[in-house]
Motif scaffolding. Structure first.
Motif, PDB file in Angstrom:
ATOM      1  N   ALA A  77     111.043  16.388  -9.406  1.00 47.01           N
ATOM      2  CA  ALA A  77     110.344  16.958  -8.247  1.00 47.01           C
ATOM      3  C   ALA A  77     110.381  16.001  -7.058  1.00 47.01           C
ATOM      4  O   ALA A  77     110.578  16.414  -5.912  1.00 47.01           O
ATOM      5  CB  ALA A  77     108.893  17.293  -8.623  1.00 47.01           C
ATOM      6  N   ASP A  78     110.204  14.680  -7.331  1.00 47.35           N
ATOM      7  CA  ASP A  78     110.253  13.687  -6.251  1.00 47.35           C
ATOM      8  C   ASP A  78     111.628  13.650  -5.606  1.00 47.35           C
ATOM      9  O   ASP A  78     111.756  13.557  -4.377  1.00 47.35           O
ATOM     10  CB  ASP A  78     109.894  12.301  -6.794  1.00 47.35           C
ATOM     11  CG  ASP A  78     108.424  12.199  -7.177  1.00 47.35           C
ATOM     12  OD1 ASP A  78     107.641  13.040  -6.714  1.00 47.35           O
ATOM     13  OD2 ASP A  78     108.071  11.277  -7.945  1.00 47.35           O
ATOM     14  N   VAL A  79     112.654  13.703  -6.449  1.00 42.68           N
ATOM     15  CA  VAL A  79     114.027  13.694  -5.917  1.00 42.68           C
ATOM     16  C   VAL A  79     114.257  14.924  -5.044  1.00 42.68           C
ATOM     17  O   VAL A  79     114.867  14.843  -3.963  1.00 42.68           O
ATOM     18  CB  VAL A  79     115.049  13.635  -7.073  1.00 42.68           C
ATOM     19  CG1 VAL A  79     116.466  13.878  -6.552  1.00 42.68           C
ATOM     20  CG2 VAL A  79     114.986  12.277  -7.769  1.00 42.68           C
ATOM     21  N   GLN A  80     113.759  16.062  -5.510  1.00 45.48           N
ATOM     22  CA  GLN A  80     113.919  17.284  -4.732  1.00 45.48           C
ATOM     23  C   GLN A  80     113.184  17.191  -3.399  1.00 45.48           C
ATOM     24  O   GLN A  80     113.706  17.602  -2.352  1.00 45.48           O
ATOM     25  CB  GLN A  80     113.391  18.471  -5.547  1.00 45.48           C
ATOM     26  CG  GLN A  80     113.579  19.814  -4.852  1.00 45.48           C
ATOM     27  CD  GLN A  80     115.040  20.152  -4.620  1.00 45.48           C
ATOM     28  OE1 GLN A  80     115.881  19.879  -5.474  1.00 45.48           O
ATOM     29  NE2 GLN A  80     115.353  20.732  -3.476  1.00 45.48           N
ATOM     30  N   ASN A  81     111.962  16.624  -3.458  1.00 50.77           N
ATOM     31  CA  ASN A  81     111.194  16.456  -2.216  1.00 50.77           C
ATOM     32  C   ASN A  81     111.891  15.506  -1.254  1.00 50.77           C
ATOM     33  O   ASN A  81     111.935  15.750  -0.046  1.00 50.77           O
ATOM     34  CB  ASN A  81     109.793  15.931  -2.541  1.00 50.77           C
ATOM     35  CG  ASN A  81     108.941  16.959  -3.264  1.00 50.77           C
ATOM     36  OD1 ASN A  81     109.176  18.160  -3.150  1.00 50.77           O
ATOM     37  ND2 ASN A  81     107.966  16.495  -4.031  1.00 50.77           N
ATOM     38  N   LEU A  82     112.438  14.393  -1.803  1.00 53.49           N
ATOM     39  CA  LEU A  82     113.142  13.438  -0.957  1.00 53.49           C
ATOM     40  C   LEU A  82     114.399  14.068  -0.362  1.00 53.49           C
ATOM     41  O   LEU A  82     114.738  13.815   0.800  1.00 53.49           O
ATOM     42  CB  LEU A  82     113.505  12.189  -1.760  1.00 53.49           C
ATOM     43  CG  LEU A  82     112.330  11.274  -2.131  1.00 53.49           C
ATOM     44  CD1 LEU A  82     112.803  10.158  -3.056  1.00 53.49           C
ATOM     45  CD2 LEU A  82     111.698  10.671  -0.892  1.00 53.49           C
ATOM     46  N   THR A  83     115.083  14.871  -1.176  1.00 54.41           N
ATOM     47  CA  THR A  83     116.281  15.544  -0.671  1.00 54.41           C
ATOM     48  C   THR A  83     115.922  16.491   0.466  1.00 54.41           C
ATOM     49  O   THR A  83     116.589  16.529   1.507  1.00 54.41           O
ATOM     50  CB  THR A  83     116.963  16.317  -1.807  1.00 54.41           C
ATOM     51  OG1 THR A  83     117.315  15.408  -2.861  1.00 54.41           O
ATOM     52  CG2 THR A  83     118.227  17.000  -1.311  1.00 54.41           C
ATOM     53  N   THR A  84     114.834  17.242   0.248  1.00 54.94           N
ATOM     54  CA  THR A  84     114.384  18.168   1.291  1.00 54.94           C
ATOM     55  C   THR A  84     113.971  17.408   2.550  1.00 54.94           C
ATOM     56  O   THR A  84     114.322  17.796   3.669  1.00 54.94           O
ATOM     57  CB  THR A  84     113.205  19.004   0.775  1.00 54.94           C
ATOM     58  OG1 THR A  84     113.600  19.717  -0.405  1.00 54.94           O
ATOM     59  CG2 THR A  84     112.750  19.989   1.839  1.00 54.94           C
ATOM     60  N   ARG A  85     113.225  16.303   2.351  1.00 54.53           N
ATOM     61  CA  ARG A  85     112.779  15.505   3.491  1.00 54.53           C
ATOM     62  C   ARG A  85     113.967  14.900   4.236  1.00 54.53           C
ATOM     63  O   ARG A  85     113.980  14.851   5.466  1.00 54.53           O
ATOM     64  CB  ARG A  85     111.843  14.383   3.006  1.00 54.53           C
ATOM     65  CG  ARG A  85     111.296  13.502   4.120  1.00 54.53           C
ATOM     66  CD  ARG A  85     110.563  14.308   5.155  1.00 54.53           C
ATOM     67  NE  ARG A  85     109.994  13.455   6.187  1.00 54.53           N
ATOM     68  CZ  ARG A  85     109.569  13.914   7.361  1.00 54.53           C
ATOM     69  NH1 ARG A  85     109.623  15.207   7.640  1.00 54.53           N
ATOM     70  NH2 ARG A  85     109.067  13.077   8.257  1.00 54.53           N
ATOM     71  N   ASN A  86     114.965  14.451   3.469  1.00 51.64           N
ATOM     72  CA  ASN A  86     116.155  13.871   4.087  1.00 51.64           C
ATOM     73  C   ASN A  86     116.887  14.913   4.926  1.00 51.64           C
ATOM     74  O   ASN A  86     117.354  14.622   6.035  1.00 51.64           O
ATOM     75  CB  ASN A  86     117.074  13.307   3.007  1.00 51.64           C
ATOM     76  CG  ASN A  86     118.291  12.608   3.581  1.00 51.64           C
ATOM     77  OD1 ASN A  86     118.176  11.653   4.345  1.00 51.64           O
ATOM     78  ND2 ASN A  86     119.473  13.088   3.224  1.00 51.64           N
TER      79      ASN A  86
END
Length: 257
Positions: A77-86
């Motif tokens: 979930a964190d990776v997905q959030n970071l990807t979205t934020r990026n």
């Protein structure tokens, strides 16, 4: 062969003795214990301990498996959030870059129009309209009435919004230009320029210390934080509260034409 009667009697007695002899008996001996029962009775505590250890191991594996799965889920979930934020930051960066390019083009066009007005056939001048040329600098003196005067910080923001800054005196020529255009001879009138007290020392807005003796009143005024320099005619400058509302002078480099 005929036997005599005596022999027959002895044989009969011998046979009778044999028949009446006591029967041979075997004493009752306790049967040895069952080996399998003995094995299980002795090994039962060990087996119980082994089962307990096995159950503990299985429980730990299940527990850590659940914890690890939870952490993997959270990391995913964190990776997905970071990807979205990026992706959002990339989009914002593209928008900022586009806006900056538009602003740069608009500012460049504004500079061309300011220095080379259309109504004069694009004949370029060293200073923009409303600015005074002195040596290699352009000065703008804001002779504002009291309601429109500004604090030192507000005055600086106004200059920077015009692509300039408050005056920094780095030469005798700049000192003469500043003093020559200044008006008034007391703290009631004058112009903000780029000098203020910081950390007990007088500093220019470019970070350099005030060192020129010809520009400093004698004796030098104490550098009290919260005070700024105000230029006044015939007095070089005097310290006043930066929160006071005064007129101000902006400066920028002249355009080489």
């Amino acid at each position: 062969m005929k036997r005599n009667p005596q022999e027959e009697i002895e044989e009969i007695i011998e046979e009778a003795s044999y028949v009446n002899a006591p029967v041979c008996t075997v004493e009752k001996v306790a049967a040895p214990p069952d080996q399998r029962s003995l094995f299980f009775s002795r090994s039962s505590p060990l087996i119980a301990v082994c089962w307990l250890i096995l159950l503990v191991i299985m429980g730990l594996r299940i527990y850590f498996g659940i914890v690890l799965e939870s952490k993997i889920t959270n990391l995913t979930a964190d990776v997905q959030n970071l990807t979205t934020r990026n992706q959002q930051l990339e989009t914002q960066n593209q928008q900022l870059e586009t806006n900056w390019n538009k602003l740069y083009v608009s500012r460049a066009q504004w500079s061309i129009d300011a220095y080379c007005p259309k109504d004069k056939g694009r004949q370029c001048a060293a200073c923009q309209n409303g600015w005074l040329l002195r040596d290699s600098n352009c000065y703008m003196y804001h002779n504002a009435a009291p309601p429109d005067q500004k604090t030192w910080e507000e005055a600086r923001q106004d200059c920077r919004g015009r692509g300039s800054d408050l005056v920094v005196v780095q030469s005798q020529e700049e000192k003469v230009a500043l003093n020559e255009y200044s008006r008034g001879s007391s703290g009631t009138a004058g112009y903000w320029f780029g000098l203020r007290a910081e950390g007990g020392r007088w500093k220019w807005i470019d970070g350099s210390n005030l060192t020129e003796s010809y520009w400093t009143p004698q004796p030098p005024p104490p550098a009290t934080d919260g005070q700024c320099g105000m230029s006044v005619q015939n007095y070089n400058w005097i310290p006043v509260s930066c929160a006071d509302r005064k007129q101000w002078i902006c400066v920028m480099k002249a355009l080489s034409v």
